[in-house]
Design a protein around this motif. Sequence first.
Motif, mmCIF file in Angstrom:
data_model
loop_
_atom_site.group_PDB
_atom_site.id
_atom_site.type_symbol
_atom_site.label_atom_id
_atom_site.label_comp_id
_atom_site.label_asym_id
_atom_site.label_seq_id
_atom_site.Cartn_x
_atom_site.Cartn_y
_atom_site.Cartn_z
ATOM 1 N N SER A 112 -76.586 88.250 -2.332
ATOM 2 C CA SER A 112 -76.051 88.119 -1.046
ATOM 3 C C SER A 112 -74.458 88.684 -1.233
ATOM 4 O O SER A 112 -73.991 89.668 -0.115
ATOM 5 C CB SER A 112 -75.727 86.679 -0.709
ATOM 6 O OG SER A 112 -74.991 86.621 0.396
ATOM 7 N N GLY A 113 -73.873 88.707 -2.080
ATOM 8 C CA GLY A 113 -72.607 89.138 -2.434
ATOM 9 C C GLY A 113 -72.699 90.870 -2.494
ATOM 10 O O GLY A 113 -71.775 91.143 -1.928
ATOM 11 N N ILE A 114 -73.689 91.272 -3.183
ATOM 12 C CA ILE A 114 -74.037 92.711 -3.260
ATOM 13 C C ILE A 114 -74.342 93.236 -1.952
ATOM 14 O O ILE A 114 -73.584 94.467 -1.557
ATOM 15 C CB ILE A 114 -74.921 93.090 -4.495
ATOM 16 C CG1 ILE A 114 -74.308 92.503 -5.751
ATOM 17 C CG2 ILE A 114 -75.266 94.312 -4.390
ATOM 18 C CD1 ILE A 114 -75.614 92.629 -6.663
ATOM 19 N N VAL A 115 -75.128 92.669 -1.098
ATOM 20 C CA VAL A 115 -75.494 93.289 0.051
ATOM 21 C C VAL A 115 -74.261 93.092 0.979
ATOM 22 O O VAL A 115 -73.962 94.139 1.682
ATOM 23 C CB VAL A 115 -76.581 92.325 0.683
ATOM 24 C CG1 VAL A 115 -76.739 92.658 2.309
ATOM 25 C CG2 VAL A 115 -77.793 92.324 0.082
ATOM 26 N N THR A 116 -73.279 92.243 0.950
ATOM 27 C CA THR A 116 -72.170 92.113 1.576
ATOM 28 C C THR A 116 -71.274 93.404 0.983
ATOM 29 O O THR A 116 -70.677 94.064 2.023
ATOM 30 C CB THR A 116 -71.424 90.884 1.523
ATOM 31 O OG1 THR A 116 -72.340 89.701 1.866
ATOM 32 C CG2 THR A 116 -70.004 90.753 2.450
ATOM 33 N N GLY A 117 -71.090 93.696 -0.216
ATOM 34 C CA GLY A 117 -70.293 94.703 -0.473
ATOM 35 C C GLY A 117 -70.825 95.976 0.054
ATOM 36 O O GLY A 117 -70.040 96.942 0.338
ATOM 37 N N VAL A 118 -72.155 96.139 0.041
ATOM 38 C CA VAL A 118 -72.764 97.385 0.359
ATOM 39 C C VAL A 118 -72.584 97.727 1.931
ATOM 40 O O VAL A 118 -71.996 98.739 2.322
ATOM 41 C CB VAL A 118 -74.152 97.500 0.037
ATOM 42 C CG1 VAL A 118 -74.854 98.703 0.723
ATOM 43 C CG2 VAL A 118 -74.590 97.473 -1.322
ATOM 44 N N ARG A 119 -72.629 96.467 2.666
ATOM 45 C CA ARG A 119 -72.336 96.724 4.022
ATOM 46 C C ARG A 119 -70.834 97.022 4.192
ATOM 47 O O ARG A 119 -70.587 97.937 5.286
ATOM 48 C CB ARG A 119 -72.607 95.329 4.717
ATOM 49 C CG ARG A 119 -72.201 95.214 6.284
ATOM 50 C CD ARG A 119 -72.792 93.899 6.863
ATOM 51 N NE ARG A 119 -72.326 92.884 6.119
ATOM 52 C CZ ARG A 119 -70.934 92.376 6.231
ATOM 53 N NH1 ARG A 119 -69.942 93.105 7.024
ATOM 54 N NH2 ARG A 119 -70.398 91.367 5.773
ATOM 55 N N VAL A 120 -69.815 96.350 3.599
ATOM 56 C CA VAL A 120 -68.411 96.766 3.883
ATOM 57 C C VAL A 120 -68.311 98.234 3.426
ATOM 58 O O VAL A 120 -67.554 98.857 4.096
ATOM 59 C CB VAL A 120 -67.660 95.708 2.995
ATOM 60 C CG1 VAL A 120 -66.063 96.349 3.066
ATOM 61 C CG2 VAL A 120 -67.829 94.426 3.500
ATOM 62 N N ALA A 121 -68.796 98.465 2.205
ATOM 63 C CA ALA A 121 -68.824 100.070 1.678
ATOM 64 C C ALA A 121 -69.171 101.289 2.903
ATOM 65 O O ALA A 121 -68.561 101.916 2.987
ATOM 66 C CB ALA A 121 -69.327 100.200 0.398
ATOM 67 N N ARG A 122 -70.423 100.571 3.392
ATOM 68 C CA ARG A 122 -70.782 101.794 4.509
ATOM 69 C C ARG A 122 -69.820 101.819 5.723
ATOM 70 O O ARG A 122 -69.794 102.735 6.347
ATOM 71 C CB ARG A 122 -72.292 101.161 4.664
ATOM 72 C CG ARG A 122 -73.371 101.533 3.682
ATOM 73 C CD ARG A 122 -74.537 100.914 4.161
ATOM 74 N NE ARG A 122 -75.796 101.330 2.904
ATOM 75 C CZ ARG A 122 -77.048 100.923 3.058
ATOM 76 N NH1 ARG A 122 -77.219 99.982 4.057
ATOM 77 N NH2 ARG A 122 -77.739 101.254 2.088
ATOM 78 N N GLU A 123 -69.475 100.485 5.984
ATOM 79 C CA GLU A 123 -68.572 100.532 7.214
ATOM 80 C C GLU A 123 -67.136 101.391 7.114
ATOM 81 O O GLU A 123 -66.557 102.334 7.716
ATOM 82 C CB GLU A 123 -68.106 99.084 7.538
ATOM 83 C CG GLU A 123 -69.466 98.215 8.281
ATOM 84 C CD GLU A 123 -68.993 96.806 8.344
ATOM 85 O OE1 GLU A 123 -67.739 96.408 8.111
ATOM 86 O OE2 GLU A 123 -69.939 95.930 8.828
ATOM 87 N N GLU A 124 -66.704 101.160 5.663
ATOM 88 C CA GLU A 124 -65.572 101.986 5.136
ATOM 89 C C GLU A 124 -65.798 103.323 5.159
ATOM 90 O O GLU A 124 -65.106 104.109 5.729
ATOM 91 C CB GLU A 124 -65.216 101.511 4.170
ATOM 92 C CG GLU A 124 -64.434 100.132 3.988
ATOM 93 C CD GLU A 124 -63.949 99.557 2.697
ATOM 94 O OE1 GLU A 124 -64.341 100.220 1.821
ATOM 95 O OE2 GLU A 124 -63.416 98.557 2.631
ATOM 96 N N ALA A 125 -67.131 103.793 4.672
ATOM 97 C CA ALA A 125 -67.344 105.266 4.445
ATOM 98 C C ALA A 125 -67.261 105.948 6.063
ATOM 99 O O ALA A 125 -67.123 106.944 6.174
ATOM 100 C CB ALA A 125 -68.719 105.481 3.966
ATOM 101 N N ALA A 126 -67.988 104.997 6.858
ATOM 102 C CA ALA A 126 -68.231 105.551 8.059
ATOM 103 C C ALA A 126 -66.915 106.043 8.761
ATOM 104 O O ALA A 126 -66.582 106.629 9.608
ATOM 105 C CB ALA A 126 -69.137 104.557 9.066
ATOM 106 N N ALA A 127 -66.016 104.692 8.628
ATOM 107 C CA ALA A 127 -64.645 104.925 9.247
ATOM 108 C C ALA A 127 -63.806 105.976 8.493
ATOM 109 O O ALA A 127 -63.165 106.652 9.340
ATOM 110 C CB ALA A 127 -63.900 103.550 9.104
ATOM 111 N N ALA A 128 -63.901 106.038 7.403
ATOM 112 C CA ALA A 128 -63.536 107.282 6.708
ATOM 113 C C ALA A 128 -63.765 108.674 6.972
ATOM 114 O O ALA A 128 -63.007 109.655 7.373
ATOM 115 C CB ALA A 128 -63.499 107.134 5.186
ATOM 116 N N ALA A 129 -65.161 108.707 7.585
ATOM 117 C CA ALA A 129 -65.783 110.025 7.863
ATOM 118 C C ALA A 129 -65.071 110.339 9.228
ATOM 119 O O ALA A 129 -64.873 111.495 9.591
ATOM 120 C CB ALA A 129 -67.362 110.004 7.820
#
Length: 338
Positions: A112-129
């Motif tokens: 669950s923690g890993i899935v949360t980290g992946v979700r946050v990373a994807r959101e940050e990547a999309a925001a950075a893009a």
Amino acid sequence: VADMIETDASLRTRLSASEDELERVTTKIASVDVDEAILTISERVRGLADRKVRHVSAGLDLPSRRTELQILDNAVAACLAALGRSSEPGPAKLLLPAATIGAVRTMIEQRSGIVTGVRVAREEAAAAANAFQAARERVGEERAVPEPARARLVSALSTARASGHLREINAAREATDGAAIRWQAAIARLHPWSGDAQALARLAIPNAGQLGAWKALAAELAKSRGVLCERVAEQQGNHDMLAARLNALRASVDATGDDAAGAIRRARDEAWARHRGDLTGNTADEFAAALARDDSVAAGRLANARELVEIRSTNRNLAEAAANIAHTRDQLARIGSD
């Protein structure tokens, strides 16, 4: 005098019928051949009635048991299909030991923690893009940045990258998600209490003495509940056995019951009252028919007196068993409310 004559006639008629019945029963008893072999096993033969009642009650319970078994088999089949092991001959071998279940639960929480980290990373990547694309578009529109300002910007960017704030933000989000999961699990363990953090904070914390008293009370209530559940099961089994025995007795005895006999006796008394008031041929015939019917019923009940006594006794025992079940269930309900 007329009443005494009529009463005497009625009593003589009933006495004659009783003497005839007594003579018939005496002749029947005298004609019975005593079988010593049967007498030696008579107690075992009487015991067969109780065994038959238990056999019948068990047979009546079999359909519900088969239905429950079918429901459980369907649930096991659905679980095996979900696991991709529909043809597994021994489903019990697939059960995990307690240690493995604990390890799996820990891995699920970690996932669950890993899935949360992946979700946050994807959101940050999309925001950075999105930010990068917007910056590119602005570069073509804005004029060139002066060199001193560019140097200050590069320095600030380097400082921001070296500060590790992104890692701290990610760690904080993961900690928040993990804390939320642990909070929900802790709140679930407080069932049946429900509320939010503020309501929980307002609760008074019991001392060690109160906790010990509550634990002792909970253990005592659990023990009492177990005893009462066993008592209900025992009383229900006794009730079912008595009900089956009563049905078997009623089916085997060809005699009028107490209620029907009372109704026939009341009809005879009413016919006598009408005849006494009118003294006509029709009322006399009606009274004679009612008297004959009452005498016939009385003779049949006299011939089956032992069975009728046993039916009354079984009825009383059945009512007592039902009252005991209701009382025990009330005690269970009070323990549940406590």
